[in-house]
Design a protein around this motif. Sequence first.
Motif, short mmCIF file in Angstrom:
data_model
loop_
_atom_site.label_atom_id
_atom_site.label_comp_id
_atom_site.label_asym_id
_atom_site.label_seq_id
_atom_site.Cartn_x
_atom_site.Cartn_y
_atom_site.Cartn_z
N ALA A 68 1.12 -24.36 18.46
CA ALA A 68 -0.15 -25.08 18.60
C ALA A 68 -0.79 -25.25 17.24
O ALA A 68 -0.99 -24.28 16.51
CB ALA A 68 -1.08 -24.33 19.54
N VAL A 69 -1.09 -26.50 16.88
CA VAL A 69 -1.67 -26.79 15.57
C VAL A 69 -2.76 -27.85 15.72
O VAL A 69 -2.86 -28.53 16.74
CB VAL A 69 -0.60 -27.30 14.57
N THR A 70 -3.55 -27.98 14.68
CA THR A 70 -4.55 -29.04 14.59
C THR A 70 -4.10 -30.04 13.54
O THR A 70 -3.73 -29.66 12.43
CB THR A 70 -5.93 -28.47 14.20
N VAL A 71 -4.09 -31.32 13.92
CA VAL A 71 -3.69 -32.37 12.98
C VAL A 71 -4.80 -33.41 12.90
O VAL A 71 -5.70 -33.45 13.74
CB VAL A 71 -2.36 -33.04 13.41
N THR A 72 -4.70 -34.26 11.90
CA THR A 72 -5.68 -35.32 11.70
C THR A 72 -5.07 -36.66 12.07
O THR A 72 -3.94 -36.98 11.67
CB THR A 72 -6.14 -35.36 10.23
N ALA B 3 8.25 -36.42 12.47
CA ALA B 3 8.57 -35.89 11.14
C ALA B 3 8.16 -34.44 11.01
O ALA B 3 8.91 -33.61 10.47
CB ALA B 3 7.88 -36.74 10.07
N LEU B 4 6.96 -34.10 11.49
CA LEU B 4 6.49 -32.71 11.40
C LEU B 4 7.40 -31.78 12.20
O LEU B 4 7.75 -30.69 11.73
CB LEU B 4 5.06 -32.62 11.91
N SER B 5 7.78 -32.22 13.39
CA SER B 5 8.65 -31.39 14.24
C SER B 5 10.02 -31.18 13.60
O SER B 5 10.57 -30.08 13.61
CB SER B 5 8.81 -32.04 15.62
N LEU B 6 10.58 -32.25 13.02
CA LEU B 6 11.87 -32.14 12.33
C LEU B 6 11.77 -31.23 11.12
O LEU B 6 12.68 -30.44 10.84
CB LEU B 6 12.36 -33.52 11.91
N ALA B 7 10.66 -31.32 10.39
CA ALA B 7 10.48 -30.50 9.19
C ALA B 7 10.41 -29.02 9.53
O ALA B 7 10.93 -28.17 8.79
CB ALA B 7 9.23 -30.94 8.44
N VAL B 8 9.78 -28.70 10.65
CA VAL B 8 9.70 -27.30 11.09
C VAL B 8 11.07 -26.83 11.56
O VAL B 8 11.52 -25.73 11.20
CB VAL B 8 8.66 -27.13 12.21
N ARG B 9 11.74 -27.66 12.35
CA ARG B 9 13.03 -27.26 12.93
C ARG B 9 14.13 -27.18 11.88
O ARG B 9 15.04 -26.34 11.99
CB ARG B 9 13.41 -28.26 14.04
N SER B 10 14.09 -28.07 10.88
CA SER B 10 15.16 -28.14 9.87
C SER B 10 14.55 -28.01 8.48
O SER B 10 14.47 -28.97 7.72
CB SER B 10 15.91 -29.47 10.01
N PRO B 11 14.14 -26.79 8.11
CA PRO B 11 13.43 -26.61 6.83
C PRO B 11 14.28 -26.91 5.61
O PRO B 11 13.75 -27.15 4.52
CB PRO B 11 13.00 -25.14 6.87
N LYS C 221 -1.18 -29.87 5.31
CA LYS C 221 -2.02 -28.92 6.05
C LYS C 221 -1.16 -27.84 6.72
O LYS C 221 -1.56 -26.67 6.82
CB LYS C 221 -2.85 -29.66 7.09
N LEU C 222 0.02 -28.25 7.19
CA LEU C 222 0.91 -27.31 7.88
C LEU C 222 1.86 -26.60 6.91
O LEU C 222 2.72 -25.82 7.35
CB LEU C 222 1.71 -28.05 8.96
N GLY C 223 1.71 -26.87 5.63
CA GLY C 223 2.55 -26.20 4.64
C GLY C 223 4.00 -26.65 4.64
O GLY C 223 4.89 -25.90 4.23
N LEU C 224 4.24 -27.90 5.05
CA LEU C 224 5.60 -28.43 5.12
C LEU C 224 5.87 -29.24 3.86
O LEU C 224 5.27 -30.30 3.64
CB LEU C 224 5.76 -29.30 6.37
N THR C 225 6.77 -28.75 3.03
CA THR C 225 7.02 -29.38 1.74
C THR C 225 8.28 -30.25 1.74
O THR C 225 8.65 -30.80 0.70
CB THR C 225 7.16 -28.31 0.65
N ASN C 226 8.92 -30.37 2.89
CA ASN C 226 10.19 -31.11 2.95
C ASN C 226 10.06 -32.48 3.60
O ASN C 226 11.03 -33.05 4.10
CB ASN C 226 11.27 -30.29 3.68
N ILE C 227 8.84 -33.05 3.60
CA ILE C 227 8.61 -34.39 4.13
C ILE C 227 8.28 -35.34 2.99
O ILE C 227 7.42 -35.05 2.16
CB ILE C 227 7.47 -34.39 5.17
N LYS C 228 8.99 -36.47 2.95
CA LYS C 228 8.67 -37.54 2.02
C LYS C 228 8.14 -38.73 2.83
O LYS C 228 8.82 -39.21 3.72
CB LYS C 228 9.91 -37.97 1.23
N THR C 229 6.93 -39.18 2.53
CA THR C 229 6.37 -40.34 3.22
C THR C 229 6.49 -41.55 2.31
O THR C 229 6.19 -41.48 1.11
CB THR C 229 4.89 -40.12 3.58
N CYS C 230 6.94 -42.67 2.87
CA CYS C 230 7.06 -43.88 2.04
C CYS C 230 7.24 -45.10 2.92
O CYS C 230 7.57 -45.00 4.11
CB CYS C 230 8.22 -43.76 1.06
N LYS C 231 7.03 -46.24 2.31
CA LYS C 231 7.31 -47.51 2.99
C LYS C 231 8.82 -47.74 3.01
O LYS C 231 9.55 -47.18 2.18
CB LYS C 231 6.58 -48.65 2.28
#
Length: 203
Positions: free
Chosen positions: A28-32, A74-82, A105-115
């Motif tokens: 359970a987390v809070t997101v924006t 993306a957040l779920s994948l980042a948690v499952r596959s660090p 916010k969730l401390g996930l450093t393995n996500i790259k956001t881009c167009k």
Amino acid sequence: MASEHYFSETPGSNFKPKQIQVTIDGRAVTVTTAGGIFSPDHIDQGTQILLQHLDEAPPSGNILDIGCGWGPIALSLAVRSPKATIWAVDVNERSLELTAANAAKLGLTNIKTCKPEDVPTDLSFSGIWSNPPIRVGKDVLHEILLTWLPRLSVGAEGYLVVQKNLGADSLHRWLEVELPEGFSTIRVETAKSFRVLRVKNRA
């Protein structure tokens, strides 16, 4: 704005961020979130069904989320596959901003956001996960899928969730015909009017 869609590049509505409570990979987390993006009030039902297949996510490599919205896939994948790098792609600048903020916010450093155009052209993917933007229209949707799905590495799989009444079965048939030789598409689940399709590069 009546003409505004979640697939607009720059939403015209005022940016009014809000906090929502969700569950990301059992936590359970809070997101924006905010208006002007896809499903800003909750994790939509199709995405929830897709995320029930997280056990199939590869542990490493580059994993693509097509149309990331505020980031639930993306957040779920980042948690499952660090150990994997998650590429969260969207044309909507607000979606990218929110996904990046939620990852931080969730401390996930393995996500790259881009167009889409900013993803390296020589990159292949160990997995692709998407609740694709069906409402962009058939031609644009087909272009999106033919751009990304052939970039699955040999042996890699992509998972798509599509609502049955929005053309899941016809899309399934189209993928079987249009994807390159060596690719296969099967339906792995039907739940609450949604289909989960698995595309695999068997070449």
